[in-house]
Design a protein around this motif. Structure first.
Motif, PDB file in Angstrom:
ATOM      1  N   THR A 251      -4.963   2.235   3.110  1.00  0.00           N
ATOM      2  CA  THR A 251      -3.810   1.352   2.989  1.00  0.00           C
ATOM      3  C   THR A 251      -2.662   1.976   3.772  1.00  0.00           C
ATOM      4  N   GLU A 252      -1.671   1.170   4.027  1.00  0.00           N
ATOM      5  CA  GLU A 252      -0.518   1.604   4.786  1.00  0.00           C
ATOM      6  C   GLU A 252       0.702   0.897   4.212  1.00  0.00           C
ATOM      7  N   PHE A 253       1.802   1.617   4.065  1.00  0.00           N
ATOM      8  CA  PHE A 253       3.018   1.016   3.513  1.00  0.00           C
ATOM      9  C   PHE A 253       4.218   1.812   3.989  1.00  0.00           C
ATOM     10  N   TYR A 254       5.394   1.249   3.788  1.00  0.00           N
ATOM     11  CA  TYR A 254       6.607   1.982   4.140  1.00  0.00           C
ATOM     12  C   TYR A 254       7.494   2.096   2.910  1.00  0.00           C
TER      13      TYR A 254
ATOM     14  N   SER B  87      -1.373  11.041  -9.050  1.00  0.00           N
ATOM     15  CA  SER B  87      -2.392  10.428  -9.903  1.00  0.00           C
ATOM     16  C   SER B  87      -3.140   9.340  -9.149  1.00  0.00           C
ATOM     17  N   GLN B  88      -4.326   9.030  -9.679  1.00  0.00           N
ATOM     18  CA  GLN B  88      -5.140   7.930  -9.181  1.00  0.00           C
ATOM     19  C   GLN B  88      -5.937   7.365 -10.344  1.00  0.00           C
TER      20      GLN B  88
ATOM     21  N   ARG C 165     -11.325  -5.078  -8.796  1.00  0.00           N
ATOM     22  CA  ARG C 165     -11.066  -3.642  -8.919  1.00  0.00           C
ATOM     23  C   ARG C 165     -10.024  -3.216  -7.885  1.00  0.00           C
ATOM     24  N   LYS C 166      -9.107  -2.348  -8.317  1.00  0.00           N
ATOM     25  CA  LYS C 166      -8.143  -1.744  -7.417  1.00  0.00           C
ATOM     26  C   LYS C 166      -8.040  -0.267  -7.741  1.00  0.00           C
ATOM     27  N   LEU C 167      -7.824   0.527  -6.704  1.00  0.00           N
ATOM     28  CA  LEU C 167      -7.514   1.938  -6.866  1.00  0.00           C
ATOM     29  C   LEU C 167      -5.998   2.066  -6.802  1.00  0.00           C
ATOM     30  N   ILE C 168      -5.389   2.484  -7.904  1.00  0.00           N
ATOM     31  CA  ILE C 168      -3.940   2.693  -7.964  1.00  0.00           C
ATOM     32  C   ILE C 168      -3.664   4.152  -7.606  1.00  0.00           C
TER      33      ILE C 168
ATOM     34  N   THR D 133       1.077   2.649  -4.916  1.00  0.00           N
ATOM     35  CA  THR D 133       0.435   1.685  -4.032  1.00  0.00           C
ATOM     36  C   THR D 133      -0.982   1.441  -4.522  1.00  0.00           C
ATOM     37  N   PHE D 134      -1.701   0.551  -3.871  1.00  0.00           N
ATOM     38  CA  PHE D 134      -3.063   0.257  -4.301  1.00  0.00           C
ATOM     39  C   PHE D 134      -3.955  -0.010  -3.108  1.00  0.00           C
TER      40      PHE D 134
END
Length: 198
Positions: free
Chosen positions: A50-53, A81-82, A117-120, A151-152
């Motif tokens: 993933t990519e974010f700002y 954490s994850q 399902r999402k990885l947080i 993010t996720f």
């Protein structure tokens, strides 16, 4: 100059021209583009990304002197954490021709399909801003900031909730600008790769 109260009870003189062309700020912590390209070419089938700002306005602590100019910014990302969570899925819909379109075939504008399902991923962006004081001596000072983020990444629908991932963060870009003698705007672009741990 403009007066602005942008965070409860802080008011500083903002300059009409925020970016000063002559300002040469040294950035420490960005990954070279070829390292991120290598991370993308070394993908296994189950790797995700993933990519974010992360934009932010931060104030120099009150015990520090006013700022004349920014000299350097040091940045790093710490993952704290994850966890894998269950999320809703799109069940589908019937189009105008009467055909049922399965939810697995309905992506959003980014071509992402919800799987259930999402990885947080949660972390801290740690930064040190080194600046010159707005006084005759122009001494060097620093201010440290820790900005939390979350993010996720959408992952496969059969991923167990106990699944662990190796999380590798990369800082792609840092933009920093002095807004006033007490405030700084920063925008950090972060790329995160997640690899399943067997």
């Amino acid at each position: 100059m403009l007066n602005c109260d942008y965070t409860g009870n802080t008011s500083y003189k903002f300059y009409n021209k925020c970016i000063i062309e002559s300002e040469d700020i040294n950035i420490v912590g960005e990954y070279p583009a070829n390292k991120i390209e290598k991370a993308l070419t070394c993908f296994a089938d189950k790797d995700k990304w993933t990519e974010f700002y992360l934009p932010e306005i931060v104030d120099i602590p009150t015990q520090k002197p006013d700022m004349e100019g920014i000299v350097e910014v040091h940045s790093c990302v710490e993952i704290i954490s994850q966890r894998v969570i269950k999320t809703p899925v799109v069940m589908g819909y019937t189009n105008t021709a009467g055909n049922f379109i399965s939810g697995e075939n309905i992506p959003n504008a980014e071509c992402t399909n919800l799987t259930g399902r999402k990885l947080i991923i949660e972390g801290l962006l740690k930064q040190k801003v080194i600046y010159t004081a707005d006084d005759d001596e122009q001494s060097l000072h620093s201010a440290n900031f820790e900005i939390p983020f979350s993010t996720f990444i959408i992952i496969e629908k059969d991923t167990p909730l106990s699944q662990q991932f190796r999380i590798t963060p990369y800082i792609e870009d840092i933009f920093v600008s002095r807004l006033s003698e007490r405030s700084v705007f920063k925008n950090t672009t972060i790329f995160i790769k997640a690899s399943k741990v067997c």
